[in-house]
Design a protein around this motif. Structure first.
Motif, short mmCIF file in Angstrom:
data_model
loop_
_atom_site.label_atom_id
_atom_site.label_comp_id
_atom_site.label_asym_id
_atom_site.label_seq_id
_atom_site.Cartn_x
_atom_site.Cartn_y
_atom_site.Cartn_z
N ALA A 174 0.85 -1.20 0.00
CA ALA A 174 0.00 0.00 0.00
C ALA A 174 0.88 1.25 0.00
CB ALA A 174 -0.90 0.00 1.24
N ALA B 204 -8.69 4.81 -4.98
CA ALA B 204 -7.46 4.06 -4.89
C ALA B 204 -7.18 3.42 -6.24
CB ALA B 204 -7.59 2.97 -3.82
N ILE C 136 -1.27 -0.99 -4.15
CA ILE C 136 -2.52 -0.23 -4.12
C ILE C 136 -2.14 1.18 -3.68
CG2 ILE C 136 -4.87 -0.06 -3.21
CD1 ILE C 136 -4.82 -2.98 -2.57
N TYR D 66 -3.11 4.96 -2.62
CA TYR D 66 -4.18 5.77 -2.05
C TYR D 66 -3.74 7.24 -2.07
CZ TYR D 66 -5.76 1.28 -0.15
OH TYR D 66 -6.18 -0.02 -0.01
N HIS E 61 -8.50 -0.45 4.87
CA HIS E 61 -8.89 -0.97 3.55
C HIS E 61 -7.71 -1.74 2.95
CE1 HIS E 61 -9.58 -0.81 -0.85
NE2 HIS E 61 -10.82 -1.02 -0.48
N ALA E 62 -6.52 -1.15 3.05
CA ALA E 62 -5.33 -1.80 2.48
C ALA E 62 -5.13 -3.18 3.11
CB ALA E 62 -4.10 -0.93 2.72
N ARG E 63 -5.29 -3.25 4.41
CA ARG E 63 -5.08 -4.55 5.08
C ARG E 63 -6.13 -5.57 4.62
NH1 ARG E 63 -3.95 -8.49 5.83
NH2 ARG E 63 -3.18 -9.69 7.60
N CYS F 268 -7.38 -5.74 1.85
CA CYS F 268 -7.06 -6.17 0.48
C CYS F 268 -5.81 -7.05 0.44
CB CYS F 268 -6.80 -4.96 -0.41
SG CYS F 268 -8.24 -3.95 -0.68
N CYS G 202 -2.75 -6.24 1.94
CA CYS G 202 -1.46 -5.55 2.07
C CYS G 202 -0.85 -5.83 3.45
CB CYS G 202 -1.62 -4.03 1.93
SG CYS G 202 -2.26 -3.51 0.33
N VAL H 29 2.93 -1.04 4.32
CA VAL H 29 2.38 0.25 3.89
C VAL H 29 3.50 1.28 3.88
CG1 VAL H 29 1.53 0.75 6.25
CG2 VAL H 29 0.64 2.06 4.33
#
Ligand code: HPA
Length: 271
Positions: free
Chosen positions: A28, A70, A81, A83, A104-106, A108, A110, A113
């Protein structure tokens, strides 16, 4: 995450899945305002509007010409990803809402980050330099984990919040490319007012190198979710200086965009 973004994310995972072993674990990249140009590095597979993310809402006092979204895709073959447009307390978001993009990233997949944002230079030697965050001071008085009901312990260790291996990678990439990178401590203030001279003096005593209005809350959430964190900051102005505006910050960012892009690319390709 709601049903619509669930479908989008699994579709993107499927597409990314054909592109290499890291596909299931995209990286991310969460970008501060002014840094959205870095999205240009991405070969896009799918876009996810922020409005489709669970818990995302525009604060009532903000109207945007273009809804942020995103970008799910690849940089030099690595799944990412991106953002753009970080969420800040000063927009009116709660500490928990500020961490929407990280959560959200987690969700998905990720596990790493990378945060990129602007800051003021508390240490005069940091001015106009790229910074690598080694630790933070959360001076917002807020914590995104407060009141969050989850099954695991809410005492999250923060001793090694900014991953040593990722920092070494960033330093190596910077030195290989001749880019000056200053490692230091980032203090987060609530904002949006800038720091008074007394606050800048206090921040120096506290050991801050950089001051900004993001990062620590997002890092706390990322660590709570077991993610590795790398944070890069560009000290666009001396802390407490007059004449600092979104526009002046952006102008400074533009001039360092190439170096930042080189570091992000280099790190992403080595993770
Ligand atoms: N203070 C806080 N945040 C900032 C600054 C600053 O001087 N410059 C860019 N972001």
């Amino acid at each position: 995450m709601n049903a619509q973004s669930n479908v989008t994310v699994s579709k993107a995972r499927f597409v990314l899945g054909s592109r290499g072993s890291t596909a299931g674990r995209p990286i991310a990249l969460v970008l501060g305002s002014g840094f959205t140009g870095l999205s240009g590095m991405v070969k896009t597979v799918q876009r996810v509007p922020y409005t489709s993310m669970e818990g995302f809402a525009l604060p009532p006092n903000i109207s945007l010409q273009k809804m942020p979204e995103a970008t799910i895709g690849t940089i030099d073959g690595a799944s990412v990803i991106v953002y753009p447009r970080r969420l800040h307390l000063y927009h009116g978001y709660t500490a928990f809402e500020v961490t929407t993009l990280v959560r959200h990233a987690r969700s998905c997949g990720c596990h790493t980050v990378v945060f990129v944002g602007a800051s003021g230079a508390v240490d005069p030697s940091a001015e106009a330099r790229l910074g690598l965050v080694s630790d933070h001071l959360n001076l917002t008085g807020e914590n995104p984990l407060a009141g969050w009901r989850r099954s695991t312990d809410s005492f999250v260790p923060m001793e090694h919040a900014y991953d040593a291996e990722l920092r070494d990678m960033a330093k190596k990439v910077a030195s290989e490319r001749g880019i000056d990178l200053l490692e230091g401590v980032y203090a987060e203030m609530r904002g949006p007012s800038l720091e008074t001279p007394a606050e800048v003096r206090a921040l120096r005593v506290l050991g801050a190198t950089f001051v900004g209005m993001s990062l620590s809350l997002e890092t706390i959430m990322a660590r709570a979710l077991g993610m590795r964190v790398l944070a890069l900051t560009l000290a666009t102005n001396p802390a407490g200086a007059s004449g600092v505006s979104h526009r002046s910050v952006r102008a400074e960012v533009t001039s360092s965009a190439r170096d930042l892009e080189a570091i992000v690319r280099g790190v992403v390709s080595r993770i």
